[in-house]
Scaffold this motif. Structure first.
Motif, PDB file in Angstrom:
ATOM      1  N   ASN A 150      -6.343  -1.757  10.940  1.00  0.00           N
ATOM      2  CA  ASN A 150      -4.931  -1.374  10.849  1.00  0.00           C
ATOM      3  C   ASN A 150      -4.114  -2.272   9.942  1.00  0.00           C
ATOM      4  O   ASN A 150      -2.980  -1.945   9.585  1.00  0.00           O
ATOM      5  CB  ASN A 150      -4.294  -1.351  12.244  1.00  0.00           C
ATOM      6  N   ASP A 151      -4.683  -3.430   9.565  1.00  0.00           N
ATOM      7  CA  ASP A 151      -3.973  -4.348   8.678  1.00  0.00           C
ATOM      8  C   ASP A 151      -4.202  -4.041   7.201  1.00  0.00           C
ATOM      9  O   ASP A 151      -3.448  -4.514   6.348  1.00  0.00           O
ATOM     10  CB  ASP A 151      -4.405  -5.793   8.946  1.00  0.00           C
ATOM     11  N   LEU A 153      -3.995  -2.482   3.741  1.00  0.00           N
ATOM     12  CA  LEU A 153      -3.085  -1.622   2.983  1.00  0.00           C
ATOM     13  C   LEU A 153      -3.859  -0.808   1.950  1.00  0.00           C
ATOM     14  O   LEU A 153      -3.754   0.407   1.894  1.00  0.00           O
ATOM     15  CB  LEU A 153      -2.027  -2.467   2.271  1.00  0.00           C
ATOM     16  N   TYR A 154      -4.623  -1.514   1.136  1.00  0.00           N
ATOM     17  CA  TYR A 154      -5.453  -0.866   0.118  1.00  0.00           C
ATOM     18  C   TYR A 154      -6.525  -1.841  -0.356  1.00  0.00           C
ATOM     19  O   TYR A 154      -6.469  -3.049  -0.053  1.00  0.00           O
ATOM     20  CB  TYR A 154      -4.613  -0.368  -1.066  1.00  0.00           C
ATOM     21  N   THR A 166      -3.900  -7.040   2.684  1.00  0.00           N
ATOM     22  CA  THR A 166      -3.201  -6.845   3.952  1.00  0.00           C
ATOM     23  C   THR A 166      -1.774  -7.364   3.763  1.00  0.00           C
ATOM     24  O   THR A 166      -1.468  -7.984   2.739  1.00  0.00           O
ATOM     25  CB  THR A 166      -3.891  -7.615   5.099  1.00  0.00           C
ATOM     26  N   PRO A 167      -0.874  -7.136   4.727  1.00  0.00           N
ATOM     27  CA  PRO A 167       0.493  -7.671   4.567  1.00  0.00           C
ATOM     28  C   PRO A 167       0.519  -9.195   4.462  1.00  0.00           C
ATOM     29  O   PRO A 167       1.445  -9.762   3.885  1.00  0.00           O
ATOM     30  CB  PRO A 167       1.203  -7.189   5.831  1.00  0.00           C
ATOM     31  N   LYS A 202      -0.561   3.893   5.380  1.00  0.00           N
ATOM     32  CA  LYS A 202       0.272   2.901   4.702  1.00  0.00           C
ATOM     33  C   LYS A 202       0.987   3.472   3.480  1.00  0.00           C
ATOM     34  O   LYS A 202       1.819   2.790   2.868  1.00  0.00           O
ATOM     35  CB  LYS A 202      -0.577   1.705   4.274  1.00  0.00           C
ATOM     36  N   GLU A 204       3.635   5.089   1.319  1.00  0.00           N
ATOM     37  CA  GLU A 204       5.075   5.290   1.481  1.00  0.00           C
ATOM     38  C   GLU A 204       5.567   6.510   0.710  1.00  0.00           C
ATOM     39  O   GLU A 204       6.475   7.209   1.158  1.00  0.00           O
ATOM     40  CB  GLU A 204       5.826   4.039   1.020  1.00  0.00           C
ATOM     41  N   ILE A 213       2.472   1.880  -2.149  1.00  0.00           N
ATOM     42  CA  ILE A 213       2.247   1.171  -0.892  1.00  0.00           C
ATOM     43  C   ILE A 213       2.926  -0.190  -1.049  1.00  0.00           C
ATOM     44  O   ILE A 213       2.462  -1.034  -1.816  1.00  0.00           O
ATOM     45  CB  ILE A 213       0.751   0.983  -0.582  1.00  0.00           C
ATOM     46  N   GLY A 214       4.029  -0.399  -0.354  1.00  0.00           N
ATOM     47  CA  GLY A 214       4.803  -1.622  -0.551  1.00  0.00           C
ATOM     48  C   GLY A 214       5.301  -1.670  -1.990  1.00  0.00           C
ATOM     49  O   GLY A 214       5.877  -0.713  -2.503  1.00  0.00           O
TER      50      GLY A 214
END
Length: 237
Positions: A150-151, A153-154, A166-167, A202, A204, A213-214
């Motif tokens: 779940n952490d 992002l890509y 990850t974040p 993730k 957006e 993504i972010g």
């Protein structure tokens, strides 16, 4: 022992590579052939670890064969034409040997493959009590690191390495994109480009063939476009 296949439509070039393979104790010759179609049939059985593959062949070019086998084994390209090097690396070849091939350069390429095999990262999917995959382990330079699904992002690929974002951090590991793609749950992750895998939850926004993504803008490759949009179709309203 690394099981080898050699394919070259020039018998002399074939004989040189066969001779070199016989000089290296860690290599085992499975087959040497001048036929690209015979090589393709052998490669698809999964019985070889490494192919020495000529680029310029009349029936089927080495690049075409490489695209068909899609990472079933490691490949070292052999050719007299240096302009094929960049395309080969885009297809994740292990190395590129320019003819006439000297033994020391051959040995260096083989050593690189041996190191890749020995340092192959550990990717261990774990399942929570619910049966849903919860996290994976990957081998970084100095340790084996746990990453929660779940952490992520890509994931971005470059040659033999991938970066997992990850974040909190960027984790770099020696691995092929295809192997990582197979290790991740397909209902959450999707390949959108030869160099990118994204986590669907993730995303957006999607605009003009690009995913955000972010702060990262990720291109959607033509090869993966249809599969990507089919996968997210069920989530559209």
């Amino acid at each position: 022992m690394i099981r080898c296949l050699v394919v070259d439509d020039e018998p002399l070039a074939l004989d040189i590579l066969v001779d070199y393979i016989e000089k290296v104790s860690s290599l085992e010759l499975i087959k040497a052939t001048t036929s690209a179609f015979e090589a393709l049939a052998i490669a698809q059985t999964g019985e070889v670890d490494l192919i020495f593959l000529d680029v310029q062949m009349p029936e089927l070019t080495g690049i075409q064969l490489l695209k068909i086998i899609k990472g079933k084994c490691r490949v070292i390209l052999t050719t007299a034409y240096p302009q094929y090097a960049l395309e080969g690396y885009d297809l994740d070849v292990a190395d590129y040997l320019l003819k006439p091939i000297a033994f020391d350069r051959f040995y260096k390429a083989v050593s690189k493959v041996q190191q890749q095999i020995q340092e192959k990262p550990v990717i261990i999917p774990e399942k929570a009590s619910s049966g849903v995959q919860d996290f994976i382990f990957v081998k970084t330079e100095h340790r084996i690191q746990k990453i929660y699904i779940n952490d992520i992002l890509y994931i971005e690929g470059l040659k033999d390495y991938i970066s997992i974002f990850t974040p909190q951090e960027r984790i770099i590991t020696l691995q092929y994109m295809k192997k990582m793609e197979e290790a991740l749950p397909s209902d959450i992750f999707v390949r959108v480009h030869k160099s990118y895998i994204v986590a669907i939850p993730k995303i957006e926004s999607i605009e003009r063939g690009r995913i955000q993504i972010g702060d990262k803008i990720i291109p959607i490759g033509d090869t993966y476009r249809e599969g990507f949009f089919n996968k997210i179709q069920d989530r559209n309203i």
